[in-house]
Scaffold this motif. Structure first.
Motif, short mmCIF file in Angstrom:
data_model
loop_
_atom_site.label_atom_id
_atom_site.label_comp_id
_atom_site.label_asym_id
_atom_site.label_seq_id
_atom_site.Cartn_x
_atom_site.Cartn_y
_atom_site.Cartn_z
N PRO A 221 0.79 -1.00 0.12
CA PRO A 221 0.00 -0.05 0.16
C PRO A 221 0.85 1.54 -0.15
CG PRO A 221 0.46 -0.81 2.32
CD PRO A 221 0.49 -1.73 1.70
N THR A 222 2.35 1.58 0.64
CA THR A 222 2.86 2.75 0.71
C THR A 222 3.28 3.03 -0.59
OG1 THR A 222 4.86 1.26 1.24
CG2 THR A 222 3.22 2.39 3.09
N TYR A 223 3.42 2.37 -1.95
CA TYR A 223 4.17 2.85 -3.05
C TYR A 223 3.66 2.45 -4.57
CZ TYR A 223 8.19 3.40 0.03
OH TYR A 223 9.80 3.19 0.60
N GLU A 224 2.48 2.15 -4.27
CA GLU A 224 1.54 2.36 -5.42
C GLU A 224 1.23 3.77 -5.71
OE1 GLU A 224 -3.59 0.93 -6.16
OE2 GLU A 224 -2.45 0.56 -3.98
N PHE A 225 1.45 3.67 -7.30
CA PHE A 225 1.04 4.32 -8.33
C PHE A 225 0.00 4.12 -9.54
CE2 PHE A 225 4.44 2.01 -10.16
CZ PHE A 225 5.27 2.95 -11.25
N ASP A 226 -0.25 5.55 -9.67
CA ASP A 226 -0.10 4.83 -11.26
C ASP A 226 0.74 5.76 -12.39
OD1 ASP A 226 -2.78 4.07 -13.39
OD2 ASP A 226 -2.54 6.69 -13.78
N HIS A 227 0.41 5.00 -13.55
CA HIS A 227 1.42 5.78 -14.66
C HIS A 227 0.96 6.66 -14.47
CE1 HIS A 227 4.68 1.81 -15.28
NE2 HIS A 227 3.76 2.12 -15.19
N GLN A 228 0.14 6.97 -15.75
CA GLN A 228 -0.30 8.27 -15.96
C GLN A 228 -0.86 9.00 -15.24
OE1 GLN A 228 -3.03 7.76 -19.47
NE2 GLN A 228 -2.29 5.66 -19.71
N GLN A 229 -0.42 9.47 -13.93
CA GLN A 229 -1.09 10.04 -12.31
C GLN A 229 -2.26 10.25 -12.80
OE1 GLN A 229 2.02 13.15 -13.80
NE2 GLN A 229 3.53 11.92 -11.81
N ARG A 230 -2.69 9.73 -13.11
CA ARG A 230 -5.34 9.48 -13.05
C ARG A 230 -5.38 9.40 -11.45
NH1 ARG A 230 -5.45 4.72 -17.47
NH2 ARG A 230 -3.87 4.30 -15.67
N PRO A 231 -6.57 10.33 -11.10
CA PRO A 231 -7.00 10.38 -9.77
C PRO A 231 -7.69 9.22 -9.10
CG PRO A 231 -8.08 11.98 -11.19
CD PRO A 231 -6.82 11.43 -12.23
N PHE A 406 -0.05 11.98 -23.25
CA PHE A 406 -0.16 10.08 -21.84
C PHE A 406 0.06 11.10 -21.25
CE2 PHE A 406 -1.04 7.56 -26.42
CZ PHE A 406 -2.33 7.71 -26.39
N TYR A 407 1.01 11.22 -20.59
CA TYR A 407 1.84 11.01 -19.51
C TYR A 407 2.57 12.84 -19.47
CZ TYR A 407 2.00 6.62 -20.24
OH TYR A 407 2.45 5.04 -20.45
N LYS A 408 2.72 13.32 -18.51
CA LYS A 408 3.09 14.76 -17.86
C LYS A 408 4.59 14.89 -18.17
CE LYS A 408 -0.68 15.36 -14.52
NZ LYS A 408 -0.88 15.80 -13.09
N LEU A 409 5.00 14.00 -18.05
CA LEU A 409 6.68 13.93 -17.91
C LEU A 409 6.99 13.15 -19.07
CD1 LEU A 409 7.17 14.61 -13.95
CD2 LEU A 409 7.50 16.65 -16.15
N PRO A 410 8.97 13.18 -19.48
CA PRO A 410 9.17 12.26 -19.99
C PRO A 410 9.40 10.38 -19.86
CG PRO A 410 10.12 14.08 -20.23
CD PRO A 410 9.28 14.19 -18.89
N GLY A 411 10.13 9.55 -20.57
CA GLY A 411 9.69 8.14 -20.28
C GLY A 411 11.28 8.13 -21.28
N ARG A 412 10.67 6.58 -21.11
CA ARG A 412 11.48 5.77 -21.92
C ARG A 412 11.12 4.90 -22.25
NH1 ARG A 412 17.22 7.27 -21.25
NH2 ARG A 412 17.91 7.94 -19.40
N ASP A 413 11.78 4.23 -23.70
CA ASP A 413 10.38 2.77 -24.37
C ASP A 413 11.14 1.80 -24.27
OD1 ASP A 413 8.15 5.12 -25.34
OD2 ASP A 413 9.73 5.86 -27.04
N HIS A 414 10.34 1.09 -25.18
CA HIS A 414 10.57 -0.34 -24.84
C HIS A 414 12.00 -0.98 -25.30
CE1 HIS A 414 6.14 -1.61 -24.87
NE2 HIS A 414 6.23 -0.46 -24.19
N TRP A 415 12.85 -1.20 -25.24
CA TRP A 415 14.70 -1.40 -25.84
C TRP A 415 15.48 -2.71 -25.38
CZ3 TRP A 415 16.54 0.64 -29.67
CH2 TRP A 415 17.76 0.68 -29.82
N GLY A 416 15.50 -4.33 -26.08
CA GLY A 416 15.73 -5.26 -26.61
C GLY A 416 17.02 -5.18 -26.46
N PRO A 417 17.70 -4.76 -27.21
CA PRO A 417 19.03 -4.99 -27.10
C PRO A 417 20.12 -5.35 -26.26
CG PRO A 417 18.38 -3.38 -29.06
CD PRO A 417 16.81 -3.26 -28.40
N ALA A 418 19.45 -4.13 -25.00
CA ALA A 418 20.58 -4.38 -23.46
C ALA A 418 19.78 -4.03 -22.72
CB ALA A 418 21.90 -3.02 -23.46
N GLN A 419 20.40 -4.75 -21.97
CA GLN A 419 19.35 -4.53 -20.26
C GLN A 419 20.04 -4.96 -18.71
OE1 GLN A 419 16.70 -6.83 -18.33
NE2 GLN A 419 16.53 -8.22 -19.83
#
Length: 490
Positions: A221-231, A406-419
């Protein structure tokens, strides 16, 4: 006659063959008073007893559904342009020359216990394909692969193979997955986590302690969130549910003995119903069910919510902490492989708001819980025999992106070549870095490794020989290793 796996032909994992057997099992479950919902778990418990002298090697596979950004966790590029390096700064670890994200301070303090592979690579940027690849350890997708649903022709998951080929200990299933199946926000099950071509009988045992919520991400319960910060739509009622393994109310041990007497009658009838090797695991399943009902150590492994306050404070009073504490206890009880899904619904899929969500919602519970797990395994002596691995289905794009609709702030997309993949214990030497990526963290620069190498490292840590195989109903061998273990870690 012994096979290449060292088992007799009667002991080879096989597909379920007779619906009558399932009817017999269902009757047994009803007689025990467990309820039909437990039948799936009981199906996974068959198998030979642990051979005398077998070691206690185990694996905890921490899976980060959605894909952890390598550039913001374990492979920062502080000298790259701003659109690559992101907002986080590297901090020194206990290992000279090794730096990781500033928001993983507890892991930084424990770098002597773990190592990194910074060059794990595969070709898919698709969530479903990536899950299938990293959960099965196979870079090639099976014929007829459907990203929208699991199929019987899928490759078996690493957990399914471990469950089929590792002998059970203490009447427990060799492999379990917790605290939930991996479910997409649409409600569909993500492929790659099941028995696939081995058959549903070899689906891993899912401990579903965390009810699915398509709008919830992170460690509630302490670190729950929504990716798009919807109420939030309403008050959250989601809670972690310790599996109930006690006898039903009013069901005494004497009544349990009586029910077992009825099962003896059912055993005598079984030979009349079917005269095949498919019935061989029935007694083990019944014994496993009784063990789950009566073994105090097993019950304690599940009852993490009532752990001592000091333990809960170290792991964290949230789903990540409870799940890794349960994994540690299950390994102690005798489970060989525990897959822990740290976040459902592609929790780590940070297309937007990546920096506040990693900093405030995802890194704190992960840093806390994984560090507590490593501390406990190390203090108890189990880390030497227990491999801990942490990976997602892929990494994230080097270039920061913005999806403003969709989002207020930047992010990064999917990337298979390196993890980046973290590994600890099970013979892994701490404080090492295997492989590297280019200056923007996009592609392996040295010592690339594949999901096949990753899976082989897990199988090797479990003590499975390199020529081990499982056999289908036509007695054809399907070899498990498709790559070499990452021996530079050892």
């Amino acid at each position: 006659m012994a096979s290449r796996t060292g088992r007799t032909s009667e002991e080879q994992p096989r597909h379920p063959q007779m619906t009558r057997r399932l009817a017999v099992q269902a009757g047994a479950v009803g007689l025990l008073g467990l309820g039909i919902e437990h039948l799936g778990a009981l199906r996974t418990m068959g198998g030979p007893a642990t051979p005398k002298g077998r070691d206690d090697r185990a694996v905890i596979y921490i899976f980060l559904s959605g894909g952890l950004s390598q550039l913001d966790s374990f492979d920062l590029k502080p000298d790259a342009p701003a659109e690559i390096r992101g907002e986080f700064r590297p901090i020194a670890t206990r290992t000279p020359g090794l730096s990781i994200c500033e928001h993983l301070p507890k892991l930084a303090e424990r770098s002597g216990l773990w190592s990194l592979v910074r060059s794990l690579t595969h070709s898919s940027n698709d969530h479903s394909a990536g899950h299938h690849i990293m959960l099965s350890g196979r870079s090639d997708l099976p014929s007829g692969f459907d990203p929208t649903k699991p199929r019987p022709s899928d490759w078996p998951s690493i957990a399914s193979i471990a469950g089929a080929l590792c002998p059970p200990r203490n009447n427990l299933p060799p492999a379990v997955v917790l605290p939930e199946k991996l479910i997409h926000s649409t409600g569909r099950a993500i492929p790659g986590q099941f028995g696939g071509e081995m058959g549903a009988k070899h689906d891993p045992w899912f401990i579903e302690a965390s009810p699915f919520d398509p709008t919830a991400y992170g460690a509630y319960p302490t670190y729950e969130f929504d990716h798009q910060q919807r109420p939030p739509a309403g008050a959250k009622t989601k809670r972690f549910q310790t599996p109930s393994l006690g006898l039903p109310e009013g069901f005494s041990e004497s009544r349990l003995a009586g029910r077992l007497g009825l099962l003896a009658t059912l055993d005598r009838q079984r030979s009349a119903l079917e005269n095949s090797a498919a019935a061989g695991g029935f007694d083990d399943e019944r014994q496993g069910a009784v063990s789950l009902l009566t073994d105090r150590k097993v019950k304690q492994a599940f009852d993490v919510l009532h752990a001592p306050d000091a333990v809960l404070d170290r792991y964290g009073r949230h789903t990540f902490g409870w799940s890794l504490l349960m994994a540690k206890r299950l390994v102690e009880a005798g489970v060989k492989l525990v897959q822990v899904n740290l976040g459902n619904n592609e929790t780590w899929d940070n297309h937007g708001n990546i920096f506040p969500h990693l900093k405030d919602k995802l890194f704190p519970p992960t840093d806390q819980a994984v560090s507590a797990l490593l501390d406990d395994l190390n203090a108890s002596g189990l880390l030497d025999s227990t491999l801990v691995v942490m990976a997602g289905e892929f990494g994230r794009t080097p270039k920061i992106s913005r999806l403003a609709e969709f989002y207020k702030l930047p992010g990064r997309d999917h990337w298979g070549p390196a993890q980046s993949v973290l590994l600890a214990g099970g013979g892994v030497q701490g404080g090492r870095v295997i492989g590297s990526t280019d200056k923007i963290g996009g592609y392996p620069r040295s010592d690339p490794h594949t999901p096949e190498n990753f899976a082989a490292t897990i199988y090797n840590a479990l003590g499975l020989p390199s020529n081990v195989s499982w056999r289908d109903p036509q007695d054809r061998p399907h070899f498990v290793y498709h790559g070499e273990p990452i021996t530079a870690l050892m």
